[in-house]
Design a protein around this motif. Sequence first.
Motif, PDB file in Angstrom:
ATOM      1  N   ALA A 291       0.848  -1.191   0.000  1.00 53.45           N
ATOM      2  CA  ALA A 291       0.000   0.000   0.000  1.00 53.45           C
ATOM      3  C   ALA A 291       0.883   1.240   0.000  1.00 53.45           C
ATOM      4  O   ALA A 291       1.867   1.298   0.740  1.00 53.45           O
ATOM      5  N   PRO A 292       0.558   2.225  -0.825  1.00 55.83           N
ATOM      6  CA  PRO A 292       1.371   3.442  -0.858  1.00 55.83           C
ATOM      7  C   PRO A 292       1.267   4.223   0.440  1.00 55.83           C
ATOM      8  O   PRO A 292       0.220   4.226   1.100  1.00 55.83           O
ATOM      9  N   VAL A 293       2.374   4.876   0.795  1.00 51.93           N
ATOM     10  CA  VAL A 293       2.425   5.732   1.978  1.00 51.93           C
ATOM     11  C   VAL A 293       3.009   7.072   1.530  1.00 51.93           C
ATOM     12  O   VAL A 293       4.140   7.121   1.032  1.00 51.93           O
ATOM     13  N   ALA A 294       2.252   8.138   1.686  1.00 46.71           N
ATOM     14  CA  ALA A 294       2.697   9.451   1.218  1.00 46.71           C
ATOM     15  C   ALA A 294       4.011   9.846   1.876  1.00 46.71           C
ATOM     16  O   ALA A 294       4.152   9.787   3.099  1.00 46.71           O
ATOM     17  N   GLY A 295       5.005  10.210   1.053  1.00 46.28           N
ATOM     18  CA  GLY A 295       6.276  10.690   1.564  1.00 46.28           C
ATOM     19  C   GLY A 295       7.165   9.626   2.165  1.00 46.28           C
ATOM     20  O   GLY A 295       8.158   9.948   2.817  1.00 46.28           O
ATOM     21  N   SER A 296       6.832   8.344   1.953  1.00 48.22           N
ATOM     22  CA  SER A 296       7.625   7.284   2.562  1.00 48.22           C
ATOM     23  C   SER A 296       7.557   6.031   1.695  1.00 48.22           C
ATOM     24  O   SER A 296       6.829   5.981   0.696  1.00 48.22           O
ATOM     25  N   LYS A 297       8.321   5.016   2.086  1.00 45.71           N
ATOM     26  CA  LYS A 297       8.273   3.739   1.394  1.00 45.71           C
ATOM     27  C   LYS A 297       6.929   3.058   1.651  1.00 45.71           C
ATOM     28  O   LYS A 297       6.306   3.248   2.701  1.00 45.71           O
ATOM     29  N   PRO A 298       6.450   2.245   0.710  1.00 43.39           N
ATOM     30  CA  PRO A 298       5.158   1.587   0.901  1.00 43.39           C
ATOM     31  C   PRO A 298       5.130   0.613   2.079  1.00 43.39           C
ATOM     32  O   PRO A 298       6.166   0.096   2.508  1.00 43.39           O
TER      33      PRO A 298
END
Length: 342
Positions: free
Chosen positions: A168-175
């Motif tokens: 799942a994508p995480v804004a400003g960070s690794k998924p």
Amino acid sequence: MPGGEIRFAASELEARTFSALREAGADEASAGAATRAMMHASRLGIDSHGVRLAAFYAEALRSGQVNGRPAPRLHRTGAATATLDADRGLGHLAAYAGMEAACDLARESGIGAVGIVRSTHYGAAGAYALAGAEAGYVAICTTNADSLVALHGGKARFHGTNPIAAAAPVAGSKPWLLDMATSAIPYNRILLFRSLQRELPAEVAADPAGEPTRDPFRAEMLMPLGGRDFGFKGAGLAGLVTILSAVIAGARPDHLVPPMNPEDGSLPQAHDIGHFCLAIDPERFVGRAGYDALMAQYLEGLRRAPASQALAPGDREWRTLEERERSGIPVDPDTARFLRLA
């Protein structure tokens, strides 16, 4: 290094792996996809599915078990669904193509699902879920495989290792990244431990009589996730993966798949397993801004939870990635010799 491992720069491993697959008969696209997936695993510390598999894929290509120059065919079956015929090529090429198609469908319909048939072993399932997350989608990828895992309380192989991967994508960070076999360990870890002369953990594998063993050279089958007491959980999840990856798409169920490593000395037969790729667009549900905010709240709470070491799925792998970018990627002696590194 412990166990005889030596370290190499990622760029050198990538070049040697790609070259080895090309020499074995893979076309550029197939070799590139397989190398990308193996390097994903090696960079993140999933060494059982990293470049150590290059020799295995090269042998499969040379024997004709795997088609080195496939012509995959995508067939759209509905507003959010499609199937992909992998033409017996390396499963990495098919899985990356399947996840890309699932993301394209999700872009149109909010959700996209692709069933893949006539495929082969594709290595680390997380590579393809991660590709979906990096494109902005919540992604799931599964695959069935030839029988290597006993049922709960069983004395013979039935399911494959049947991994489930989600990202799942995480804004400003690794998924956020989960990649797990439904067996106690993947079979390739047994092969790795044989190469490294290491003892297996307890209750992850069984001998020919179905009794637990820690000797990698006596390991005949794997135990399902949960071990002797709670293996019904792993066996049930393995069945779900078989339904998603094989049954609904039209590939062979695990117990009917010819083994990729025949132990009777016979030549390996053409493989036929299935994969399943699912992509979900958060924009069509809570909206991208809402998703990003809630995901941040969730992960902050998780990492602050009272525990000796509270990590989200993927945290350990991203730390390993940073460490290996600095100090190199460890390679076992057998793989180093195959890649002409030793």
